[in-house]
Design a protein around this motif. Structure first.
Motif, short mmCIF file in Angstrom:
data_model
loop_
_atom_site.label_atom_id
_atom_site.label_comp_id
_atom_site.label_asym_id
_atom_site.label_seq_id
_atom_site.Cartn_x
_atom_site.Cartn_y
_atom_site.Cartn_z
N VAL A 14 -2.87 -0.79 2.52
CA VAL A 14 -2.15 -1.27 3.71
C VAL A 14 -0.74 -0.70 3.68
O VAL A 14 -0.01 -0.90 2.70
CB VAL A 14 -2.09 -2.82 3.75
CG1 VAL A 14 -1.31 -3.29 4.98
CG2 VAL A 14 -3.49 -3.42 3.75
N THR A 15 -0.35 0.02 4.72
CA THR A 15 0.99 0.59 4.78
C THR A 15 1.46 0.66 6.22
O THR A 15 0.68 1.00 7.12
CB THR A 15 1.03 2.01 4.17
OG1 THR A 15 2.33 2.58 4.41
CG2 THR A 15 -0.03 2.92 4.77
N LEU A 16 2.72 0.35 6.44
CA LEU A 16 3.33 0.52 7.76
C LEU A 16 4.25 1.74 7.77
O LEU A 16 5.04 1.92 8.70
CB LEU A 16 4.12 -0.74 8.15
CG LEU A 16 3.30 -2.03 8.28
CD1 LEU A 16 4.19 -3.18 8.72
CD2 LEU A 16 2.15 -1.84 9.27
N VAL A 66 -4.19 -2.79 -1.87
CA VAL A 66 -2.90 -2.27 -2.32
C VAL A 66 -1.97 -2.26 -1.11
O VAL A 66 -2.29 -1.65 -0.09
CB VAL A 66 -3.03 -0.84 -2.90
CG1 VAL A 66 -1.64 -0.29 -3.25
CG2 VAL A 66 -3.93 -0.84 -4.12
N VAL A 67 -0.84 -2.94 -1.22
CA VAL A 67 0.12 -3.03 -0.12
C VAL A 67 1.35 -2.20 -0.49
O VAL A 67 2.04 -2.50 -1.46
CB VAL A 67 0.54 -4.49 0.14
CG1 VAL A 67 1.44 -4.56 1.37
CG2 VAL A 67 -0.68 -5.38 0.32
N ALA A 68 1.59 -1.15 0.30
CA ALA A 68 2.78 -0.31 0.08
C ALA A 68 3.87 -0.78 1.02
O ALA A 68 3.76 -0.63 2.23
CB ALA A 68 2.44 1.16 0.33
N VAL A 69 4.92 -1.36 0.48
CA VAL A 69 5.99 -1.89 1.32
C VAL A 69 7.00 -0.81 1.63
O VAL A 69 7.10 0.21 0.94
CB VAL A 69 6.70 -3.10 0.64
CG1 VAL A 69 5.72 -4.23 0.41
CG2 VAL A 69 7.34 -2.67 -0.67
N ASN A 70 7.77 -1.02 2.68
CA ASN A 70 8.84 -0.11 3.05
C ASN A 70 9.80 0.07 1.87
O ASN A 70 10.15 -0.91 1.20
CB ASN A 70 9.59 -0.68 4.26
CG ASN A 70 10.60 0.29 4.84
OD1 ASN A 70 11.61 0.58 4.21
ND2 ASN A 70 10.32 0.77 6.03
N VAL A 87 -10.58 2.63 2.63
CA VAL A 87 -10.09 2.43 4.00
C VAL A 87 -8.57 2.28 3.94
O VAL A 87 -8.05 1.66 3.02
CB VAL A 87 -10.69 1.16 4.66
CG1 VAL A 87 -10.22 1.06 6.11
CG2 VAL A 87 -12.20 1.18 4.60
N VAL A 88 -7.89 2.82 4.95
CA VAL A 88 -6.45 2.63 5.07
C VAL A 88 -6.15 1.85 6.33
O VAL A 88 -6.63 2.18 7.42
CB VAL A 88 -5.70 3.98 5.10
CG1 VAL A 88 -4.21 3.75 5.39
CG2 VAL A 88 -5.87 4.71 3.78
N VAL A 89 -5.34 0.79 6.20
CA VAL A 89 -4.85 0.02 7.34
C VAL A 89 -3.41 0.43 7.57
O VAL A 89 -2.58 0.35 6.65
CB VAL A 89 -4.93 -1.50 7.07
CG1 VAL A 89 -4.37 -2.27 8.27
CG2 VAL A 89 -6.37 -1.91 6.80
N ALA A 90 -3.10 0.90 8.78
CA ALA A 90 -1.76 1.44 9.03
C ALA A 90 -1.38 1.21 10.49
O ALA A 90 -2.18 0.74 11.31
CB ALA A 90 -1.72 2.92 8.68
N SER A 91 -0.12 1.59 10.81
CA SER A 91 0.39 1.40 12.17
C SER A 91 0.24 2.64 13.03
O SER A 91 0.60 2.62 14.21
CB SER A 91 1.86 0.96 12.13
OG SER A 91 2.64 1.96 11.50
#
Length: 349
Positions: free
Chosen positions: A193-195, A220-224, A256-260
């Motif tokens: 998960v990344t924005l 896995v959450v990649a934060v700003n 899978v990638v969750v993104a903006s």
């Protein structure tokens, strides 16, 4: 980007994005951060940026004395400097090709500024394009002089940053960066998960992670990079939170990638053959998401609570992985950076 390209020198020129947005609003009343109409975009890129930054950009260009100027497609400061210095110019795409009406409006605004100096807007010698044809609009036609360049997920030779404080578990070796361990859960699919590096909305990230509590997955959450430790989503079993890690390492083992829907993320992920769930947030992201969906490589959702269901569908339906692999194959067939450099230097001879 200065640290990334070091030891190549970086000469700063031009106004900040914030300064341009403020001035566009003052002149037109429009919010250029949301309004992508031809008139507003033309005022932003071909008007205000040139008005506020042309003098400084030309001065820096004279100092550097380039033989060739390569500019992002919507950057008219570089084309302004190229006109003043009489230097050939090449454009380099970042996103999906601009619609013809939008490109003409931006060209016209910049041309008006150059006409005051009795100069004309220089035509690009070539156009470097990182987007595979399958992700362009259905009506797209390749421009004359298009050079396709293969995009690759970013990888730094420098050690990656430590995982975010909330993602560290006592006794674990964090030196592997993106290869975060999920003891006892190794057989489960992995979701990134990344924005991206532009959007910093911890509440949105947390809502996405909450939605992923349903499917049996590791997250896995990649934060700003600028996010504070106490704004990251809460760490729990099956969820790890990391700070900045080069994208190539983040994508290792991901299903899978969750993104903006940012251009860099979409190109890196689909170029690696990984399907996506996209929650587009402003600017070019809805278009990027639409095109990724059109080729069968992504599901587009409207709210974070839809993420878990969409991820489950992508994992259970092989067509999404197939769509992503088709994009990856086309990307792999595009020119390498070295080949593109050779082609660009040929334009100088």
């Amino acid at each position: 980007m200065a640290e990334v390209v070091a030891p190549v020198p970086v000469l700063h020129a031009g106004p900040t994005v914030e300064a341009v947005l403020t001035e566009v609003t003052r002149r037109t009343g429009a919010d250029a951060g949301q309004d992508m109409s031809p008139a507003t975009a033309a005022e932003f890129f071909g008007g205000v940026r040139v008005d506020l930054g042309a003098e400084e950009a030309v001065a820096q260009a004279r100092t550097f004395a380039p033989d060739l100027i390569i500019v992002e497609t919507a950057d008219y400061l570089g084309r302004f400097a190229a006109a003043v210095l009489d230097v050939p110019v090449v454009t380099h795409g970042v996103g999906i090709a601009l619609e013809e009406q939008l490109a003409h409006a931006m060209d016209a605004a910049a041309a008006t500024r150059l006409s005051a100096l009795e100069l004309t807007l220089p035509e690009p010698r070539a156009s470097v394009d990182p987007w595979p044809a399958c992700l362009q609009r259905d009506t797209w036609q390749p421009p004359v002089g298009r050079i396709a360049i293969r995009s690759e997920a970013y990888e730094s030779e420098a050690p990656e940053s430590e995982p975010h404080a909330s993602g560290a578990h006592e006794g674990e070796d964090e030196s592997e960066g993106a290869k975060l361990a999920f003891p006892g859960r190794e057989n489960l699919p992995r979701v990134l998960v990344t924005l991206g590096t532009f959007l910093d909305e911890p509440e949105l990230l947390a809502a996405i992670v909450d939605s992923l509590a349903g499917p049996e997955v590791n997250v896995v959450v990649a934060v700003n990079p600028s996010a504070q430790a106490n704004t990251a989503p809460t760490d729990r079993a099956g969820v790890r939170v990391v700070g900045f890690v080069p994208m190539r390492r983040l994508l290792e083992g991901v299903d899978v990638v969750v993104a903006s829907g940012g251009a860099g993320t979409v190109l890196a992920v689909l170029g690696s053959g990984i399907p996506m769930v996209l929650l587009p947030k402003g600017l070019d992201k809805p278009l990027n998401a639409e095109r990724a969906s059109a080729v069968g490589a992504a599901i587009v959702v409207d709210s974070p609570d839809q993420t878990g269901k969409a991820v489950t569908k992508v994992l259970s339906d092989e067509s999404f992985a197939h769509g992503a692999s088709m994009v990856a194959q086309e990307v792999a067939e595009m020119n390498s950076v070295e080949t593109v450099l050779t082609l660009l230097l040929d334009h100088l001879s």
